[in-house]
Design a protein around this motif. Structure first.
Motif, PDB file in Angstrom:
ATOM      1  N   VAL A 132       0.853  -1.304  -0.067  1.00 26.29           N
ATOM      2  CA  VAL A 132       0.197  -0.200   0.046  1.00 26.29           C
ATOM      3  C   VAL A 132       0.780   1.214   0.145  1.00 26.29           C
ATOM      4  O   VAL A 132       1.789   1.425   0.774  1.00 26.29           O
ATOM      5  N   LEU A 133       0.603   2.182  -1.071  1.00 24.57           N
ATOM      6  CA  LEU A 133       1.287   3.522  -0.951  1.00 24.57           C
ATOM      7  C   LEU A 133       0.282   4.566  -0.639  1.00 24.57           C
ATOM      8  O   LEU A 133      -0.768   4.745  -1.098  1.00 24.57           O
ATOM      9  N   ILE A 134       0.727   5.169   0.349  1.00 26.80           N
ATOM     10  CA  ILE A 134       0.000   6.057   0.993  1.00 26.80           C
ATOM     11  C   ILE A 134       0.573   7.501   0.627  1.00 26.80           C
ATOM     12  O   ILE A 134       1.720   7.859   0.893  1.00 26.80           O
ATOM     13  N   ARG A 158       4.577   5.403   2.986  1.00 27.28           N
ATOM     14  CA  ARG A 158       3.927   6.546   3.089  1.00 27.28           C
ATOM     15  C   ARG A 158       4.778   7.672   2.710  1.00 27.28           C
ATOM     16  O   ARG A 158       5.803   7.771   3.050  1.00 27.28           O
ATOM     17  N   ILE A 159       4.087   8.705   1.941  1.00 26.42           N
ATOM     18  CA  ILE A 159       5.148   9.988   1.247  1.00 26.42           C
ATOM     19  C   ILE A 159       4.043  10.899   1.486  1.00 26.42           C
ATOM     20  O   ILE A 159       2.956  11.006   1.464  1.00 26.42           O
ATOM     21  N   GLN A 160       4.699  12.369   2.094  1.00 24.43           N
ATOM     22  CA  GLN A 160       4.006  13.423   2.065  1.00 24.43           C
ATOM     23  C   GLN A 160       3.848  14.220   0.948  1.00 24.43           C
ATOM     24  O   GLN A 160       3.064  14.968   0.657  1.00 24.43           O
ATOM     25  N   ASN A 161       5.241  14.101   0.129  1.00 22.15           N
ATOM     26  CA  ASN A 161       5.089  14.895  -1.325  1.00 22.15           C
ATOM     27  C   ASN A 161       4.790  14.170  -2.211  1.00 22.15           C
ATOM     28  O   ASN A 161       5.203  13.095  -2.767  1.00 22.15           O
ATOM     29  N   PRO A 162       3.445  14.624  -3.032  1.00 22.21           N
ATOM     30  CA  PRO A 162       3.003  14.032  -4.074  1.00 22.21           C
ATOM     31  C   PRO A 162       3.919  13.857  -5.201  1.00 22.21           C
ATOM     32  O   PRO A 162       3.619  13.101  -6.173  1.00 22.21           O
ATOM     33  N   PRO A 174       3.084  -1.066  -5.896  1.00 19.21           N
ATOM     34  CA  PRO A 174       1.813  -1.059  -4.779  1.00 19.21           C
ATOM     35  C   PRO A 174       0.991  -1.797  -5.478  1.00 19.21           C
ATOM     36  O   PRO A 174       0.587  -1.725  -6.788  1.00 19.21           O
ATOM     37  N   ASP A 175       0.116  -2.278  -4.604  1.00 19.96           N
ATOM     38  CA  ASP A 175      -1.191  -3.130  -5.244  1.00 19.96           C
ATOM     39  C   ASP A 175      -2.343  -2.003  -5.134  1.00 19.96           C
ATOM     40  O   ASP A 175      -3.181  -2.212  -5.789  1.00 19.96           O
ATOM     41  N   ILE A 176      -2.302  -0.987  -4.226  1.00 23.61           N
ATOM     42  CA  ILE A 176      -3.203   0.145  -4.175  1.00 23.61           C
ATOM     43  C   ILE A 176      -2.550   1.499  -3.521  1.00 23.61           C
ATOM     44  O   ILE A 176      -1.526   1.249  -2.738  1.00 23.61           O
ATOM     45  N   ILE A 177      -3.127   2.555  -4.180  1.00 23.56           N
ATOM     46  CA  ILE A 177      -2.611   3.900  -3.686  1.00 23.56           C
ATOM     47  C   ILE A 177      -3.813   4.615  -3.073  1.00 23.56           C
ATOM     48  O   ILE A 177      -4.737   4.620  -3.380  1.00 23.56           O
ATOM     49  N   LEU A 178      -3.445   5.061  -1.979  1.00 26.62           N
ATOM     50  CA  LEU A 178      -4.259   5.747  -1.028  1.00 26.62           C
ATOM     51  C   LEU A 178      -3.895   7.401  -0.878  1.00 26.62           C
ATOM     52  O   LEU A 178      -2.883   7.675  -0.268  1.00 26.62           O
ATOM     53  N   MET A 179      -4.731   8.031  -1.452  1.00 25.48           N
ATOM     54  CA  MET A 179      -4.328   9.502  -2.124  1.00 25.48           C
ATOM     55  C   MET A 179      -5.228  10.584  -1.412  1.00 25.48           C
ATOM     56  O   MET A 179      -6.374  10.379  -1.453  1.00 25.48           O
TER      57      MET A 179
END
Length: 419
Positions: A132-134, A158-162, A174-179
């Motif tokens: 999962v990428l947040i 998790r990353i803060q800078n898009p 990743p299997d999914i991106i939560l944005m």
């Protein structure tokens, strides 16, 4: 370095010699095997070492039938119990299932049928954790979401800078991106649109997390490339379930999009994409990389003499051996027909050639079974090339292809090296 133990399979049968060849075949595919002919021996073994699976021949043991063995073994077994029988009615199968049997195989059976079943059972019992990428500028929200999903067994970044998202997509896959939708540098829908410009990420679901409840704005965000819109701070159980359901659905979709239907290996398009990414990474990080082309010798003769169904089994047999030998699911692909591509990351030419030659020898030892029950052996020819400075993925493929031609010209059933 300690090598991982091979999964253990116990056989319950009246004659150990009959299973000797099957034991050899299983070991080539990474399964250890023991055959038990007496009740006391199998029960003692079950108490000492719990096996990955138990295979019970309907003929059973010297002192009892297969049906009589099932209740005792079913209670002790923590894994699948496979029952071998010539024929059983539905009522008999239900009775055996209630006693502890989980799978059935028909008799007479060959090792390839059993290995197919064991492979499928392994995939079911050991699913890869969801990645999962947040992407959220709020450290507190991202940390809370990450903690919930990590506790559920997922791998989370998790990353803060898009603006870093493409870099992380390439590295993490990743299997999914939560944005998040609203971020200082840019909006979530803008980043989603950028991601969707890259066709290689088409099958990764993008889910927006936001406090936005206006339906029109949610639909607008989804029209830019998002797949769903969830409200932030949902209940932890709902978050875990939602991520699991969505990631699993798209993982299966990606499997159908990227995998060859017969072998479950990467198809031609996606093994080339994988190689291109590995070549770029090797050049950037000054890593070694080798690549191999594998071809089944005289495959047309196999189809002509034994039929296309047997030919398909030979292809599946080789694909399974290559996949198991590499250890990485994306390192092997079906290049086309009876040709396969193998990516050997961080391998010199000689080490890669040695690895492929070991697989060549293993494949030549496997017993193939024709439609009439006749046994035969197949062989493979292999060409190996190592990435050089400035070399493109296509040039690496061409070099391995020339090495493969050399191996065939020299008599087949050998490894050719690119110079």
């Amino acid at each position: 370095m300690n090598l991982p133990k091979m999964p253990m399979v116990y056989f319950v049968a009246p004659n150990a010699e009959h299973y000797q060849d099957i034991r050899t075949q299983l070991q080539l595919f990474g399964f250890d095997c023991q055959v038990f002919t007496r009740n006391s021996a199998i029960l003692a073994a079950m108490h000492t070492q719990s096996p990955f699976a138990v295979v019970i021949d309907e003929l059973g043991l010297a002192e009892m039938s297969g049906k009589q063995c099932v209740p005792l073994i079913g209670k002790l077994s923590k894994g699948p119990v496979i029952f071998l029988a010539e024929a059983h009615s539905v009522a008999e199968q239900i009775e055996l299932m209630r006693a502890g049997v989980s799978d059935f195989l028909p008799k007479p059976f060959n090792s390839q049928q059993l290995i197919d079943r064991l492979d499928a059972l392994q995939e079911q019992l050991r699913p890869d954790p969801f990645r999962v990428l947040i992407v959220d500028d709020s450290e507190a929200v991202a940390r809370w979401t990450s903690s919930i999903l990590t506790d559920a067994g997922m791998l989370v970044k998790r990353i803060q800078n898009p603006l870093e998202v493409l870099f992380q997509l390439e590295r993490m896959k990743p299997d999914i991106i939560l944005m998040d939708v609203y971020m200082p540098e840019c909006s979530g829908d803008e980043i989603a649109k950028i991601i969707r410009q890259n066709t290689q990420y088409d099958s990764i679901p993008i889910v927006f997390l936001s406090t936005e409840t206006h339906r029109g704005k949610q639909l607008m965000a989804r029209s830019m490339g998002g797949d769903d819109f969830w409200v932030k701070n949902m209940e932890p159980e709902e978050l875990v379930a939602s991520v699991s359901i969505t990631a699993e659905r798209y993982r299966q979709l990606r499997r159908w999009m990227t995998r060859d239907s017969l072998t479950a290996l990467l198809n031609h398009t996606h093994i080339i994409e994988e190689l291109e990414q590995e070549v770029a990474r090797a050049h950037q990080e000054f890593r070694m990389l080798s690549y191999a082309m594998v071809d089944i010798d005289h495959f047309k003769m196999v189809n002509d003499q034994h039929g296309h169904a047997v030919g398909d089994r030979v292809i599946k047999c080789l694909s399974r051996l290559l996949r198991g030998g590499m250890g990485k699911p994306n390192a092997v692909g079906r290049y086309g027909g009876e040709e396969f591509a193998v990516i050997l990351s961080e391998q010199t030419l000689m080490r890669a050639a040695q690895k492929m030659d070991e697989l060549r020898q293993s494949f030549s030892q496997l017993t193939q079974v024709g439609m009439g029950g006749d046994e035969f052996h197949s062989t493979i020819s292999i060409g190996v090339a190592q990435l050089q400075d400035g070399m493109t993925a296509q040039q690496l493929i061409d070099a391995a292809d020339r090495a493969l031609y050399q191996a065939k010209a020299a008599g087949r059933n050998q490894v050719g090296l690119a110079h």
